[in-house]
Design a protein around this motif. Structure first.
Motif, mmCIF file in Angstrom:
data_model
loop_
_atom_site.group_PDB
_atom_site.id
_atom_site.type_symbol
_atom_site.label_atom_id
_atom_site.label_comp_id
_atom_site.label_asym_id
_atom_site.label_seq_id
_atom_site.Cartn_x
_atom_site.Cartn_y
_atom_site.Cartn_z
ATOM 1 N N ALA A 285 0.843 -1.194 0.000
ATOM 2 C CA ALA A 285 0.000 0.000 0.000
ATOM 3 C C ALA A 285 0.878 1.243 0.000
ATOM 4 O O ALA A 285 1.875 1.313 0.735
ATOM 5 C CB ALA A 285 -0.910 0.006 1.226
ATOM 6 N N LEU A 286 0.522 2.217 -0.826
ATOM 7 C CA LEU A 286 1.146 3.539 -0.793
ATOM 8 C C LEU A 286 0.175 4.463 -0.072
ATOM 9 O O LEU A 286 -0.956 4.661 -0.522
ATOM 10 C CB LEU A 286 1.410 4.062 -2.205
ATOM 11 C CG LEU A 286 2.303 3.228 -3.121
ATOM 12 C CD1 LEU A 286 2.416 3.903 -4.480
ATOM 13 C CD2 LEU A 286 3.683 3.028 -2.505
ATOM 14 N N ILE A 287 0.593 5.021 1.050
ATOM 15 C CA ILE A 287 -0.294 5.861 1.835
ATOM 16 C C ILE A 287 0.385 7.181 2.154
ATOM 17 O O ILE A 287 1.610 7.247 2.300
ATOM 18 C CB ILE A 287 -0.753 5.145 3.127
ATOM 19 C CG1 ILE A 287 -1.886 5.914 3.795
ATOM 20 C CG2 ILE A 287 0.422 4.899 4.075
ATOM 21 C CD1 ILE A 287 -2.666 5.092 4.794
ATOM 22 N N GLY A 288 -0.407 8.249 2.220
ATOM 23 C CA GLY A 288 0.130 9.564 2.517
ATOM 24 C C GLY A 288 -0.871 10.630 2.141
ATOM 25 O O GLY A 288 -1.946 10.334 1.603
ATOM 26 N N ALA B 100 1.535 0.742 13.776
ATOM 27 C CA ALA B 100 1.714 0.650 15.220
ATOM 28 C C ALA B 100 2.698 1.696 15.731
ATOM 29 O O ALA B 100 2.574 2.189 16.860
ATOM 30 C CB ALA B 100 2.196 -0.749 15.605
ATOM 31 N N ASP B 101 3.673 2.034 14.884
ATOM 32 C CA ASP B 101 4.683 3.018 15.274
ATOM 33 C C ASP B 101 4.937 3.969 14.102
ATOM 34 O O ASP B 101 6.000 3.950 13.485
ATOM 35 C CB ASP B 101 5.981 2.295 15.672
ATOM 36 C CG ASP B 101 7.027 3.249 16.218
ATOM 37 O OD1 ASP B 101 6.657 4.345 16.690
ATOM 38 O OD2 ASP B 101 8.233 2.892 16.175
ATOM 39 N N PRO B 102 3.934 4.805 13.774
ATOM 40 C CA PRO B 102 4.050 5.652 12.585
ATOM 41 C C PRO B 102 5.065 6.773 12.773
ATOM 42 O O PRO B 102 5.197 7.320 13.878
ATOM 43 C CB PRO B 102 2.633 6.225 12.433
ATOM 44 C CG PRO B 102 2.071 6.210 13.811
ATOM 45 C CD PRO B 102 2.654 4.995 14.470
ATOM 46 N N LEU C 87 3.318 10.543 9.119
ATOM 47 C CA LEU C 87 2.153 9.677 9.025
ATOM 48 C C LEU C 87 1.237 9.878 10.221
ATOM 49 O O LEU C 87 0.007 9.875 10.077
ATOM 50 C CB LEU C 87 2.587 8.208 8.929
ATOM 51 C CG LEU C 87 1.458 7.186 8.797
ATOM 52 C CD1 LEU C 87 0.584 7.475 7.582
ATOM 53 C CD2 LEU C 87 2.025 5.770 8.723
ATOM 54 N N LYS C 88 1.803 10.074 11.402
ATOM 55 C CA LYS C 88 0.990 10.294 12.602
ATOM 56 C C LYS C 88 0.155 11.570 12.440
ATOM 57 O O LYS C 88 -1.039 11.592 12.786
ATOM 58 C CB LYS C 88 1.902 10.411 13.824
ATOM 59 C CG LYS C 88 1.138 10.452 15.154
ATOM 60 C CD LYS C 88 2.105 10.527 16.322
ATOM 61 C CE LYS C 88 2.902 9.244 16.458
ATOM 62 N NZ LYS C 88 3.762 9.253 17.667
ATOM 63 N N ALA C 89 0.752 12.616 11.875
ATOM 64 C CA ALA C 89 0.012 13.856 11.645
ATOM 65 C C ALA C 89 -1.098 13.656 10.625
ATOM 66 O O ALA C 89 -2.197 14.224 10.751
ATOM 67 C CB ALA C 89 0.972 14.952 11.194
ATOM 68 N N TYR C 90 -0.821 12.846 9.595
ATOM 69 C CA TYR C 90 -1.823 12.575 8.558
ATOM 70 C C TYR C 90 -2.989 11.776 9.108
ATOM 71 O O TYR C 90 -4.158 12.051 8.823
ATOM 72 C CB TYR C 90 -1.163 11.826 7.406
ATOM 73 C CG TYR C 90 -2.134 11.290 6.388
ATOM 74 C CD1 TYR C 90 -2.869 12.132 5.566
ATOM 75 C CD2 TYR C 90 -2.334 9.911 6.248
ATOM 76 C CE1 TYR C 90 -3.764 11.651 4.640
ATOM 77 C CE2 TYR C 90 -3.230 9.411 5.329
ATOM 78 C CZ TYR C 90 -3.938 10.292 4.530
ATOM 79 O OH TYR C 90 -4.843 9.790 3.613
#
Length: 230
Positions: free
Chosen positions: A29-32, A219-221, A225-228
């Motif tokens: 998966a490409l995520i962002g 689990a540990d972004p 990624l955490k902000a997104y």
């Protein structure tokens, strides 16, 4: 494996850098964030966008300058890319013969793959006579019959409801990933990544990060990624 070797892509003032590999036979998966370059990377892999520098390799084969039709790649688009004037069987048959000059053997293969995605008896129907989920199955059947080792998914199921989308993702896993295809999927939804992808790669801040195990990434972004995800 699919290798992005110091790949630099540009669209206008936007620039994306990718230096990593996609393991063969895995779902990635490409995520962002929106506009981060996820579809840009797919376009480069498919051959629709030439890199400014770097190379794209499939094993030992250099795909960097290959035309789209010469690449071992199939792509599922957001709108399924079905031709409205063609029947479901004809749309699927394009995966075998772009000129639609099907032999009896080809027609048998088309019927078989339509049945394989749950559309037995739907071959004569035009896209307008099919539901959104059925249209997605026709597009998936065309990818199956083309039988190329790399499959790119540019959010083709985004317009479907959650249950139907999960059903299509399950079909992708059972028909493509289980057959050893390398499947790269753009998504904005972490649940889609968790549902289908073995690995996930963050696309943000002008670069593609190397893929990590999907559960590990979420689990540990990293901070971006955490902000997104919020």
């Amino acid at each position: 494996m699919l290798i992005c070797e110091n790949l630099v892509l540009k669209r206008g003032s936007f620039s994306l850098h990718a230096n990593m590999t996609f393991d063969a036979g895995k779902a990635i998966a490409l995520i962002g964030p929106s506009g981060a370059g996820k579809s840009t990377l797919l376009d480069a892999i498919a051959g629709f966008l030439a890199p400014v520098s770097g190379r794209l390799l499939w094993g030992d084969v250099d795909l960097t300058d290959a035309d789209p039709g010469e690449r071992p790649v199939s792509m599922l688009f957001q709108d399924n890319n079905l031709f409205p004037h063609l029947s479901a069987a004809q749309n699927v048959g394009l995966g075998l013969r772009p000129d639609l000059r099907q032999s009896a053997e080809d027609a048998t293969k088309v019927a078989a793959v339509l049945a394989d995605v749950g559309l037995a008896g739907f071959g004569d129907r035009k896209p307008s006579a099919l539901s959104g989920g059925q249209q997605s199955r026709v597009a998936l059947a065309r990818v199956l019959i083309a039988d190329r080792p790399i499959v790119l998914l540019d959010e083709p199921f985004a317009a479907l409801g959650p249950a139907l989308k999960d059903e299509m993702l399950d079909l992708v896993r059972s028909k493509l990933v289980s057959a050893g295809k390398t499947v790269i999927m753009v998504t904005h939804d972490p649940s889609d990544a968790r549902h289908m992808a073995d690995l996930a790669a963050l696309v943000a801040d002008g670069k593609v990060s190397p893929p990590l195990a999907t559960d590990h990434l979420f689990a540990d972004p990293p901070p971006t990624l955490k902000a997104y995800l919020g």
